[in-house]
Enzyme design. Structure first.
Site, PDB file in Angstrom:
ATOM      1  N   GLN A 120       0.820  -1.211   0.000  1.00 44.18           N
ATOM      2  CA  GLN A 120       0.000   0.000   0.000  1.00 44.18           C
ATOM      3  C   GLN A 120       0.856   1.263   0.000  1.00 44.18           C
ATOM      4  O   GLN A 120       0.330   2.376   0.060  1.00 44.18           O
ATOM      5  CB  GLN A 120      -0.915   0.009   1.232  1.00 44.18           C
ATOM      6  CG  GLN A 120      -1.892  -1.159   1.261  1.00 44.18           C
ATOM      7  CD  GLN A 120      -2.628  -1.276   2.584  1.00 44.18           C
ATOM      8  OE1 GLN A 120      -2.427  -0.482   3.512  1.00 44.18           O
ATOM      9  NE2 GLN A 120      -3.487  -2.282   2.705  1.00 44.18           N
ATOM     10  N   HIS A 122      -0.849   0.001   5.781  1.00 50.27           N
ATOM     11  CA  HIS A 122      -1.392   0.919   6.790  1.00 50.27           C
ATOM     12  C   HIS A 122      -0.482   2.119   7.039  1.00 50.27           C
ATOM     13  O   HIS A 122      -0.011   2.344   8.153  1.00 50.27           O
ATOM     14  CB  HIS A 122      -1.723   0.181   8.089  1.00 50.27           C
ATOM     15  CG  HIS A 122      -2.919  -0.718   7.954  1.00 50.27           C
ATOM     16  ND1 HIS A 122      -3.622  -1.198   9.019  1.00 50.27           N
ATOM     17  CD2 HIS A 122      -3.550  -1.222   6.853  1.00 50.27           C
ATOM     18  CE1 HIS A 122      -4.624  -1.966   8.589  1.00 50.27           C
ATOM     19  NE2 HIS A 122      -4.591  -1.991   7.267  1.00 50.27           N
ATOM     20  N   GLU A 175     -14.803   3.551  10.739  1.00 51.92           N
ATOM     21  CA  GLU A 175     -15.407   4.503  11.657  1.00 51.92           C
ATOM     22  C   GLU A 175     -15.099   5.953  11.340  1.00 51.92           C
ATOM     23  O   GLU A 175     -14.001   6.315  10.942  1.00 51.92           O
ATOM     24  CB  GLU A 175     -15.055   4.170  13.107  1.00 51.92           C
ATOM     25  CG  GLU A 175     -13.601   3.931  13.409  1.00 51.92           C
ATOM     26  CD  GLU A 175     -13.394   3.616  14.894  1.00 51.92           C
ATOM     27  OE1 GLU A 175     -12.780   4.441  15.584  1.00 51.92           O
ATOM     28  OE2 GLU A 175     -13.850   2.552  15.367  1.00 51.92           O
ATOM     29  N   TYR A 213      -8.924   6.989  20.632  1.00 51.44           N
ATOM     30  CA  TYR A 213     -10.001   6.443  19.799  1.00 51.44           C
ATOM     31  C   TYR A 213     -10.064   4.912  19.833  1.00 51.44           C
ATOM     32  O   TYR A 213     -10.805   4.302  19.074  1.00 51.44           O
ATOM     33  CB  TYR A 213      -9.942   7.067  18.390  1.00 51.44           C
ATOM     34  CG  TYR A 213     -10.390   8.517  18.545  1.00 51.44           C
ATOM     35  CD1 TYR A 213     -11.723   8.866  18.456  1.00 51.44           C
ATOM     36  CD2 TYR A 213      -9.481   9.488  18.969  1.00 51.44           C
ATOM     37  CE1 TYR A 213     -12.161  10.150  18.737  1.00 51.44           C
ATOM     38  CE2 TYR A 213      -9.910  10.786  19.250  1.00 51.44           C
ATOM     39  CZ  TYR A 213     -11.249  11.102  19.135  1.00 51.44           C
ATOM     40  OH  TYR A 213     -11.677  12.372  19.437  1.00 51.44           O
ATOM     41  N   TYR A 256     -10.048 -10.335  10.234  1.00 47.00           N
ATOM     42  CA  TYR A 256     -10.174 -10.848   8.867  1.00 47.00           C
ATOM     43  C   TYR A 256     -10.340 -12.369   8.869  1.00 47.00           C
ATOM     44  O   TYR A 256     -11.088 -12.936   8.086  1.00 47.00           O
ATOM     45  CB  TYR A 256      -8.944 -10.470   8.032  1.00 47.00           C
ATOM     46  CG  TYR A 256      -8.873  -9.012   7.660  1.00 47.00           C
ATOM     47  CD1 TYR A 256      -9.911  -8.385   6.975  1.00 47.00           C
ATOM     48  CD2 TYR A 256      -7.750  -8.246   7.979  1.00 47.00           C
ATOM     49  CE1 TYR A 256      -9.846  -7.051   6.623  1.00 47.00           C
ATOM     50  CE2 TYR A 256      -7.677  -6.912   7.633  1.00 47.00           C
ATOM     51  CZ  TYR A 256      -8.723  -6.313   6.950  1.00 47.00           C
ATOM     52  OH  TYR A 256      -8.660  -4.987   6.611  1.00 47.00           O
TER      53      TYR A 256
HETATM   54 CA   LIG Z   1     -12.059   3.569  17.350  1.00 48.97          CA
END
Ligand SMILES: [Ca+2]
Length: 406
Positions: free
Chosen positions: A112, A178, A274, A284, A295
């Site tokens: 990525q 990521h 989210e 968070y 997964y």
């Molecule tokens: Ca969260």
């Protein structure tokens, strides 16, 4: 058919009034990955489908963009477009493409990674400075999210000058995924950088480690220095770059046009994308709390979705949309869309439109379901002409724009 039942009637937690059942349909009829999980409040997921039936047409602005990741509008009507392999292009409103901009440092374009977001300095008109994020190669196969800036010089052979890498995520890790890395300037001209957890166990577990920049959003000044009012400045064992903690991987971010707050959307696993309003110093929750499942199946850590001291998303998706790119629509070209939040559905091959009421999602609509090939949306932005622009992720990707159908 799936109705709003699972959102509206988490009956153990809500009063009878808040739990009024609605028969409205949701935008995505697939069942959740974990039907035993309940939202923390009514409307946190599965908002009712709200079709505005806006009559638009999709125009191809440019094609043959090789794995585009982001774009930004220049004041002269052209656009800067990143290709993940490492090329920055100047694309004209007529679709013409420049040779690659020269002067960028090398990127680690595996998985990525590569050349990712691009943003103009808030004072671009006077300093011609641009910023871009990328995966920075390090020894022994490691890499990290990084941000560079340089002075952009347009022309037949466009280039960047006086390039400085102003930010390096630490620690670097040997992963190809990521990187997060959306860039958003606050109204005070500080720069937010969203980052991810590197998509493997060692990185994931650092998302709660305040001495690591993995799994954090950071806030820096334009020269890479640390704003004095960052939440953890001066605390021992805590990185002063940190703005917020506990993020999996956010590839969608924008400043709210009215409040000036940062809004972000991060990828979940199987379930659990989210929408957050990342506020100074807050946690968070990743990976301690999360919606969805691994997964491979099974719970994420303890499988809990809420914990004291950890923030709830203001909205989540299960199943996921694969959120990539977001834009608040504020222009006059589409009056019905004013106030909507658009999100790229990278996994659902569509464009997601959210109706908002303050900081609550009250409706959801899926667009671009009917165009071929199905758009693998990577980025979405509002153009200076009021059109909505969408960049698709493909080795022969397109920059599209949505304009009123005449
Ligand atoms: Ca969260």
């Amino acid at each position: 058919m799936k109705s709003v039942r699972k959102a509206a009637c988490a009956a153990l937690f809500l009063s009878a009034v808040a739990c009024q059942r609605s028969d409205a349909q949701v935008a995505d009829p697939r069942p959740a990955n974990d039907t035993s999980q309940k939202p923390a409040f009514a409307g946190q997921t599965d908002a009712p489908e709200r079709k505005l039936n806006v009559n638009f047409q999709v125009v191809t602005v440019a094609d043959n963009i090789n794995t585009g990741w982001a774009f930004a509008f220049l004041p002269n009507g052209k656009m800067l477009v990143t290709e993940r392999g490492g090329q920055l292009l100047v694309v004209g409103a007529d679709g013409s493409k420049s040779p690659p901009v020269t002067g960028l440092p090398p990127v680690d374009a595996r998985g990525q990674g590569g050349l990712l977001d691009v943003a103009l300095d808030p004072d671009f008109a006077t300093n011609s400075t641009i910023y871009w994020s990328f995966s920075e190669p390090q020894p022994e196969g490691a890499n990290n999210t990084a941000v560079a800036r340089g002075r952009f010089v347009d022309g037949p052979a466009p280039r960047v000058e006086d390039v400085q890498v102003i930010y390096h995520q630490v620690p670097a890790m040997a992963s190809r995924a990521h990187f997060g890395s959306r860039l958003v300037f606050g109204r005070d001209k500080t720069l937010f950088v969203t980052q991810g957890d590197r998509s493997f166990e060692p990185g994931r577990m650092q998302s709660q480690d305040r001495n690591s920049l993995v799994g954090k959003f950071v806030r820096i000044n334009r020269d890479g220095s640390i704003p004095a009012d960052n939440p953890f400045v001066g605390q021992t064992g805590v990185r002063p770059e940190i703005w917020t903690i506990g993020h999996r991987n956010a590839q969608a971010a924008a400043l709210h046009p009215t409040t000036g707050e940062l809004w972000t959307i991060e990828h979940g696993t199987r379930g659990g994308d989210e929408l957050n309003i990342p506020r100074k110093g807050k946690d968070y929750g990743w990976p301690t709390i999360a919606y969805g499942i691994e997964y491979r199946g099974g719970p994420i850590l303890g499988g809990i979705t809420a914990k004291e001291g950890m923030e709830q998303p203001i909205y989540y998706w299960d199943p996921v949309i694969g959120p990539s790119g977001m834009a608040f629509y504020t222009a006059d070209l589409f009056p019905a869309w004013k106030g909507s939040l658009f999100v790229g559905g990278h996994a659902t091959y569509d464009l997601v439109r959210l109706s908002l009421n303050g900081d609550r999602v009250v409706g959801e609509e899926r667009l671009l379901k009917d165009i071929e090939p199905r758009p693998h949306v990577r980025d979405v932005r509002q153009g200076p002409d009021g059109a909505l622009y969408v960049l698709t992720d493909s080795t022969s990707g397109k920059l599209l724009k949505l304009v009123p159908r005449r």
